[in-house]
Design a protein around this motif. Structure first.
Motif, PDB file in Angstrom:
ATOM      1  N   ALA A 158      31.722  63.677 -14.561  1.00  0.00           N
ATOM      2  CA  ALA A 158      32.708  64.631 -15.065  1.00  0.00           C
ATOM      3  C   ALA A 158      32.187  66.052 -14.892  1.00  0.00           C
ATOM      4  CB  ALA A 158      33.013  64.344 -16.529  1.00  0.00           C
ATOM      5  N   SER A 159      33.107  67.001 -15.000  1.00  0.00           N
ATOM      6  CA  SER A 159      32.709  68.408 -14.905  1.00  0.00           C
ATOM      7  C   SER A 159      32.181  68.888 -16.249  1.00  0.00           C
ATOM      8  CB  SER A 159      33.900  69.265 -14.473  1.00  0.00           C
ATOM      9  OG  SER A 159      34.915  69.207 -15.455  1.00  0.00           O
ATOM     10  N   LEU A 160      31.439  69.976 -16.200  1.00  0.00           N
ATOM     11  CA  LEU A 160      30.783  70.495 -17.395  1.00  0.00           C
ATOM     12  C   LEU A 160      30.978  71.993 -17.486  1.00  0.00           C
ATOM     13  CD1 LEU A 160      28.655  70.227 -19.751  1.00  0.00           C
ATOM     14  CD2 LEU A 160      26.927  70.742 -18.011  1.00  0.00           C
ATOM     15  N   GLU A 161      31.240  72.480 -18.702  1.00  0.00           N
ATOM     16  CA  GLU A 161      31.214  73.917 -18.948  1.00  0.00           C
ATOM     17  C   GLU A 161      30.556  74.154 -20.301  1.00  0.00           C
ATOM     18  OE1 GLU A 161      34.948  76.095 -18.922  1.00  0.00           O
ATOM     19  OE2 GLU A 161      33.862  77.937 -18.463  1.00  0.00           O
ATOM     20  N   LEU A 162      29.490  74.923 -20.305  1.00  0.00           N
ATOM     21  CA  LEU A 162      28.796  75.308 -21.538  1.00  0.00           C
ATOM     22  C   LEU A 162      29.064  76.786 -21.781  1.00  0.00           C
ATOM     23  CD1 LEU A 162      25.349  73.524 -21.026  1.00  0.00           C
ATOM     24  CD2 LEU A 162      27.424  72.649 -22.094  1.00  0.00           C
ATOM     25  N   ARG A 163      29.413  77.093 -23.023  1.00  0.00           N
ATOM     26  CA  ARG A 163      29.843  78.445 -23.340  1.00  0.00           C
ATOM     27  C   ARG A 163      28.713  79.336 -23.848  1.00  0.00           C
ATOM     28  NH1 ARG A 163      34.588  78.033 -27.451  1.00  0.00           N
ATOM     29  NH2 ARG A 163      33.341  76.305 -28.306  1.00  0.00           N
ATOM     30  N   CYS A 164      28.796  80.589 -23.480  1.00  0.00           N
ATOM     31  CA  CYS A 164      27.853  81.601 -23.951  1.00  0.00           C
ATOM     32  C   CYS A 164      28.610  82.921 -24.071  1.00  0.00           C
ATOM     33  CB  CYS A 164      26.684  81.755 -22.986  1.00  0.00           C
ATOM     34  SG  CYS A 164      25.580  83.145 -23.367  1.00  0.00           S
ATOM     35  N   ASN A 165      28.521  83.540 -25.224  1.00  0.00           N
ATOM     36  CA  ASN A 165      29.108  84.861 -25.432  1.00  0.00           C
ATOM     37  C   ASN A 165      27.992  85.852 -25.728  1.00  0.00           C
ATOM     38  OD1 ASN A 165      31.411  82.840 -26.775  1.00  0.00           O
ATOM     39  ND2 ASN A 165      32.163  84.445 -25.424  1.00  0.00           N
ATOM     40  N   TYR A 166      28.093  87.031 -25.149  1.00  0.00           N
ATOM     41  CA  TYR A 166      27.042  88.025 -25.355  1.00  0.00           C
ATOM     42  C   TYR A 166      27.577  89.211 -26.117  1.00  0.00           C
ATOM     43  CZ  TYR A 166      29.206  90.652 -21.553  1.00  0.00           C
ATOM     44  OH  TYR A 166      30.089  91.344 -20.775  1.00  0.00           O
ATOM     45  N   SER A 167      26.650  89.905 -26.740  1.00  0.00           N
ATOM     46  CA  SER A 167      26.991  91.098 -27.498  1.00  0.00           C
ATOM     47  C   SER A 167      26.148  92.236 -26.947  1.00  0.00           C
ATOM     48  CB  SER A 167      26.687  90.900 -28.981  1.00  0.00           C
ATOM     49  OG  SER A 167      26.784  92.117 -29.685  1.00  0.00           O
ATOM     50  N   LYS A 212      29.155  73.023 -14.029  1.00  0.00           N
ATOM     51  CA  LYS A 212      28.711  72.111 -12.982  1.00  0.00           C
ATOM     52  C   LYS A 212      29.866  71.179 -12.693  1.00  0.00           C
ATOM     53  CE  LYS A 212      24.947  69.198 -11.413  1.00  0.00           C
ATOM     54  NZ  LYS A 212      23.588  68.645 -11.665  1.00  0.00           N
ATOM     55  N   PRO A 213      30.224  70.996 -11.428  1.00  0.00           N
ATOM     56  CA  PRO A 213      31.423  70.206 -11.103  1.00  0.00           C
ATOM     57  C   PRO A 213      31.279  68.715 -11.396  1.00  0.00           C
ATOM     58  CG  PRO A 213      30.435  71.134  -9.107  1.00  0.00           C
ATOM     59  CD  PRO A 213      29.647  71.647 -10.252  1.00  0.00           C
ATOM     60  N   SER A 214      30.075  68.179 -11.269  1.00  0.00           N
ATOM     61  CA  SER A 214      29.884  66.753 -11.464  1.00  0.00           C
ATOM     62  C   SER A 214      28.503  66.525 -12.094  1.00  0.00           C
ATOM     63  CB  SER A 214      29.989  66.009 -10.125  1.00  0.00           C
ATOM     64  OG  SER A 214      29.758  64.633 -10.305  1.00  0.00           O
ATOM     65  N   VAL A 215      28.510  66.041 -13.308  1.00  0.00           N
ATOM     66  CA  VAL A 215      27.261  65.905 -14.068  1.00  0.00           C
ATOM     67  C   VAL A 215      26.551  64.599 -13.722  1.00  0.00           C
ATOM     68  CG1 VAL A 215      26.363  65.574 -16.401  1.00  0.00           C
ATOM     69  CG2 VAL A 215      28.009  67.375 -15.956  1.00  0.00           C
ATOM     70  N   HIS A 216      25.240  64.676 -13.645  1.00  0.00           N
ATOM     71  CA  HIS A 216      24.388  63.516 -13.391  1.00  0.00           C
ATOM     72  C   HIS A 216      23.645  63.178 -14.668  1.00  0.00           C
ATOM     73  CE1 HIS A 216      20.852  61.400 -11.559  1.00  0.00           C
ATOM     74  NE2 HIS A 216      21.808  60.915 -10.781  1.00  0.00           N
ATOM     75  N   TRP A 217      23.229  61.921 -14.810  1.00  0.00           N
ATOM     76  CA  TRP A 217      22.543  61.517 -16.041  1.00  0.00           C
ATOM     77  C   TRP A 217      21.289  62.363 -16.267  1.00  0.00           C
ATOM     78  CZ3 TRP A 217      17.495  60.139 -15.646  1.00  0.00           C
ATOM     79  CH2 TRP A 217      17.049  59.694 -14.395  1.00  0.00           C
ATOM     80  N   SER A 218      20.680  62.814 -15.191  1.00  0.00           N
ATOM     81  CA  SER A 218      19.449  63.605 -15.319  1.00  0.00           C
ATOM     82  C   SER A 218      19.701  65.006 -15.861  1.00  0.00           C
ATOM     83  CB  SER A 218      18.743  63.695 -13.972  1.00  0.00           C
ATOM     84  OG  SER A 218      19.588  64.325 -13.016  1.00  0.00           O
ATOM     85  N   LEU A 252      23.107  68.657 -24.355  1.00  0.00           N
ATOM     86  CA  LEU A 252      24.034  67.905 -23.522  1.00  0.00           C
ATOM     87  C   LEU A 252      23.643  66.442 -23.473  1.00  0.00           C
ATOM     88  CD1 LEU A 252      26.360  67.719 -21.428  1.00  0.00           C
ATOM     89  CD2 LEU A 252      24.634  68.213 -19.665  1.00  0.00           C
ATOM     90  N   GLN A 253      24.589  65.599 -23.817  1.00  0.00           N
ATOM     91  CA  GLN A 253      24.418  64.147 -23.677  1.00  0.00           C
ATOM     92  C   GLN A 253      25.323  63.672 -22.559  1.00  0.00           C
ATOM     93  OE1 GLN A 253      25.616  61.868 -27.116  1.00  0.00           O
ATOM     94  NE2 GLN A 253      24.710  59.982 -26.367  1.00  0.00           N
ATOM     95  N   VAL A 254      24.796  62.840 -21.678  1.00  0.00           N
ATOM     96  CA  VAL A 254      25.570  62.299 -20.562  1.00  0.00           C
ATOM     97  C   VAL A 254      25.691  60.793 -20.758  1.00  0.00           C
ATOM     98  CG1 VAL A 254      25.736  62.040 -18.058  1.00  0.00           C
ATOM     99  CG2 VAL A 254      24.697  64.105 -19.036  1.00  0.00           C
TER     100      VAL A 254
END
Lengths: 114, 113
Positions: free
Chosen positions: B17-26, B78-84, B109-111
């Protein structure tokens, strides 16, 4: 080229003792930074050394100290250990651009205070 | 002072699956921004960094991040997540001059297969 080397990997100390951790940066890197990582506080900056001079220091008590040698190797010392000092201590090296260009981290020293 | 916020403490995705992790900066000016990854019991590894210019930054291990000034965000994808890829991911910004970095609280992140 060799990465950042931290020794020892694991340490168990008793409250009140002192401990010295060592870090050898990547060859050619003159900046060494130290971070403390705990589950509760996350990654916290301890201090940074460049060419044997401390350029920045985080908000830690005076029990935490460090130094850097002429070959860029660095040591940090914690005196009068407290239970709360149990943490993963990470060393990071960078070139003259400093943290702006990114760090290379060592694997850390896991300190347990009992 | 410059800071970053990672709103997600833990994310679970299926392998592939694809992945997106969020980060907001100040930060008022254009910041330097980083993503690091930490595998269990290890130090952190730099995935990618943004200084200026192209807002889409390519990193190692197939990761990329997009800087969006209008949203004060620097999300990792990341478009396609690997277990690693199972690890903890930290967004970071230099602060207090160039000798110090402030890290976000991390996203674990848990895969799952």
């Amino acid at each position: 080229k060799a990465g950042v080397t931290q020794t020892p990997r694991y340490l168990i100390k008793t409250r009140g003792q002192q401990v010295t951790l060592s870090c050898s940066p990547i060859s050619g890197h003159r900046s060494v930074s130290w971070y403390q990582q705990t589950p509760g506080q996350g990654l916290q900056f301890l201090f940074e050394y460049f060419s044997e001079t401390q350029r920045n220091k985080g908000n830690f008590p005076g029990r935490f100290s460090g130094r850097q040698f002429s070959n860029s190797r660095s040591e940090m010392n914690v005196s009068t250990l407290e239970l709360g000092d149990s943490a993963l201590y990470l060393c990071a090296s960078s070139d003259e651009g400093g943290a702006n260009y990114g760090y290379t981290f060592g694997s850390g020293t896991r300190l347990t205070v009992v | 002072a410059q800071s970053v916020t990672q709103p997600d403490i833990h994310i679970t995705v299926s392998e592939g699956a694809s992945l997106e992790l969020r980060c907001n900066y100040s930060y008022g000016a254009t910041p330097y921004l980083f993503w690091y990854v930490q595998s269990p019991g290890q130090g952190l590894q730099l995935l990618l960094k943004y200084f200026s210019g192209d807002t889409l930054v390519q990193g190692i291990k197939g990761f990329e991040a997009e800087f969006k000034r209008s949203q004060s965000s620097f999300n990792l994808r990341k478009p396609s997540v690997h277990w690693s890829d199972a690890a903890e991911y930290f967004c970071a910004v230099p602060s207090g001059g160039y000798q110090k970095v402030t890290f976000g609280t991390g996203t674990k992140l848990q895969v799952i297969p």
